[in-house]
Design a protein around this motif. Structure first.
Motif, PDB file in Angstrom:
ATOM      1  N   UNK A  28       0.796  -1.289   0.052  1.00 34.38           N
ATOM      2  CA  UNK A  28      -0.142  -0.147  -0.064  1.00 34.38           C
ATOM      3  C   UNK A  28       0.790   1.322   0.124  1.00 34.38           C
ATOM      4  N   UNK A  29       2.073   1.124   0.520  1.00 31.98           N
ATOM      5  CA  UNK A  29       2.968   2.350   0.700  1.00 31.98           C
ATOM      6  C   UNK A  29       3.917   2.350  -0.769  1.00 31.98           C
ATOM      7  N   UNK A  30       3.515   1.572  -1.774  1.00 33.95           N
ATOM      8  CA  UNK A  30       4.150   1.733  -2.942  1.00 33.95           C
ATOM      9  C   UNK A  30       5.376   0.751  -3.274  1.00 33.95           C
ATOM     10  N   UNK A  31       5.553  -0.399  -2.237  1.00 32.18           N
ATOM     11  CA  UNK A  31       6.366  -1.293  -2.457  1.00 32.18           C
ATOM     12  C   UNK A  31       7.911  -0.613  -2.610  1.00 32.18           C
ATOM     13  N   UNK A  32       8.087   0.177  -1.784  1.00 35.06           N
ATOM     14  CA  UNK A  32       9.361   0.969  -1.652  1.00 35.06           C
ATOM     15  C   UNK A  32      10.373  -0.133  -1.240  1.00 35.06           C
ATOM     16  N   UNK A  33      11.714   0.277  -1.983  1.00 39.78           N
ATOM     17  CA  UNK A  33      12.773  -0.617  -1.654  1.00 39.78           C
ATOM     18  C   UNK A  33      13.870   0.337  -0.717  1.00 39.78           C
ATOM     19  N   UNK A  34      14.321  -0.141   0.318  1.00 37.96           N
ATOM     20  CA  UNK A  34      15.093   0.818   1.197  1.00 37.96           C
ATOM     21  C   UNK A  34      16.406   0.063   1.454  1.00 37.96           C
ATOM     22  N   UNK A  35      17.445   0.804   1.467  1.00 35.98           N
ATOM     23  CA  UNK A  35      18.846   0.211   1.828  1.00 35.98           C
ATOM     24  C   UNK A  35      19.367   0.965   3.036  1.00 35.98           C
ATOM     25  N   UNK A  36      19.452   0.362   4.354  1.00 35.00           N
ATOM     26  CA  UNK A  36      19.322   1.152   5.438  1.00 35.00           C
ATOM     27  C   UNK A  36      18.350   1.956   5.559  1.00 35.00           C
ATOM     28  N   UNK A  37      18.559   3.246   5.798  1.00 32.17           N
ATOM     29  CA  UNK A  37      17.530   4.353   6.113  1.00 32.17           C
ATOM     30  C   UNK A  37      16.990   5.074   4.634  1.00 32.17           C
ATOM     31  N   UNK A  38      17.760   4.703   3.712  1.00 32.95           N
ATOM     32  CA  UNK A  38      17.489   5.161   2.536  1.00 32.95           C
ATOM     33  C   UNK A  38      16.744   4.531   1.552  1.00 32.95           C
ATOM     34  N   UNK A  39      15.729   5.509   0.941  1.00 32.98           N
ATOM     35  CA  UNK A  39      14.786   4.721   0.017  1.00 32.98           C
ATOM     36  C   UNK A  39      15.327   4.528  -1.516  1.00 32.98           C
TER      37      UNK A  39
END
Length: 288
Positions: free
Chosen positions: A45-56
């Motif tokens: 629902x949030x856009x299937x965002x991919x993050x590395x550490x705290x960075x999108x």
């Protein structure tokens, strides 16, 4: 006291408006937001965002470019499929080019900014550029060696029949890709001329390129949405030697990563296998 019928009707309409506003303007949206917060669904629902550490770093559902500030491919990364959405992969401007198989004649305007390449020329130029990047033959049928559509406008003495009287290479303002056609010298195109309206018969020339191009189709055509995050295994494997060279990896290591991030057909029979470019590039960054 009985209200006039017109007033009763207006009050009923107002009540219906208020009820529907509460149900569809408040309750329904809030219910969907609540469903989107359910564990397991909140990520999608949030856009299937991919993050590395705290960075999108992107979304697993939306493609992105892996290029430098000048738009040149970054050699150590797998390249995505072309996009016609806005300036590229813009989810607010998702769209296709709306150019079809009959789009073979470029619009060559006196002012270069008003010129528009045909679909054929876009495919030819992309294939040539990818061929140079990957060190393979980027030639394709119906493409010139300088990366435009190999298309002539041909005039005949009797309209559709008879000897050829005039020939123009409609997508080239410089030296034509053919010197002569049917014994008649080929002329370069002139900006602003409409050779179709002038009676020219549009004649694509196949050339001597191999029937099966080394550069896959998805590497030179945009998807319908312009947001496709995946490429075909064939395009990924074409890029593998460059990635191995730039990353100091073996070709087997790169092929293993491609296989790991390749999704099969949906339900085993729908669609084609696809490789998620973002996930693959993130995996590469984790290798070195």
């Amino acid at each position: 006291m009985r209200l006039p019928s017109w007033l009763s009707q207006h009050l009923a309409a107002l009540r219906a408006l208020l009820v529907m506003t509460v149900l569809l303007g408040l309750a329904y949206p809030l219910a969907l937001v609540a469903i989107g917060k359910i564990p397991g669904l909140d990520h999608k629902a949030a856009g299937s965002m991919v993050t590395v550490g705290d960075t999108t770093v992107g979304s697993s559902l939306i493609g992105q470019a892996f290029t430098d500030k000048d738009g040149n491919p970054i050699p150590k990364y797998f390249q995505s499929r072309p996009s016609a959405a806005g300036d590229g992969y813009d989810p607010t401007a998702t769209a296709a080019s709306n150019l079809g198989p009959e789009s073979v004649v470029d619009t060559i305007a006196p002012d270069a900014k008003d010129s528009k390449p045909s679909l054929l020329t876009q495919v030819c130029s992309r294939s040539l550029a990818i061929g140079k990047l990957e060190g393979v033959d980027g030639s394709r049928p119906f493409c010139t060696s300088d990366g435009v559509g190999a298309v002539l406008a041909v005039w005949r003495r009797d309209g559709l029949t008879g000897p050829v009287t005039r020939v123009v290479s409609v997508n080239q303002t410089g030296t034509p890709f053919l010197a002569t056609y049917d014994g008649v010298p080929v002329q370069p195109a002139k900006a602003g001329e409409d050779y179709v309206a002038d009676g020219g018969i549009i004649t694509p020339i196949r050339g001597n390129a191999p029937a099966h191009a080394a550069v896959p189709a998805d590497a030179v055509t945009a998807s319908g949405s312009g947001l496709d995050p995946d490429i075909s295994p064939a395009y990924a494997n074409l890029q593998a030697p460059r990635i191995a060279r730039e990353r100091g990896l073996t070709l087997d290591q790169v092929h293993a990563l491609i296989k790991k991030y390749t999704d099969g057909r949906a339900l085993g029979f729908m669609g084609e296998p696809a490789v998620d470019v973002l996930e693959l590039n993130l995996a590469l960054d984790g290798e070195n």
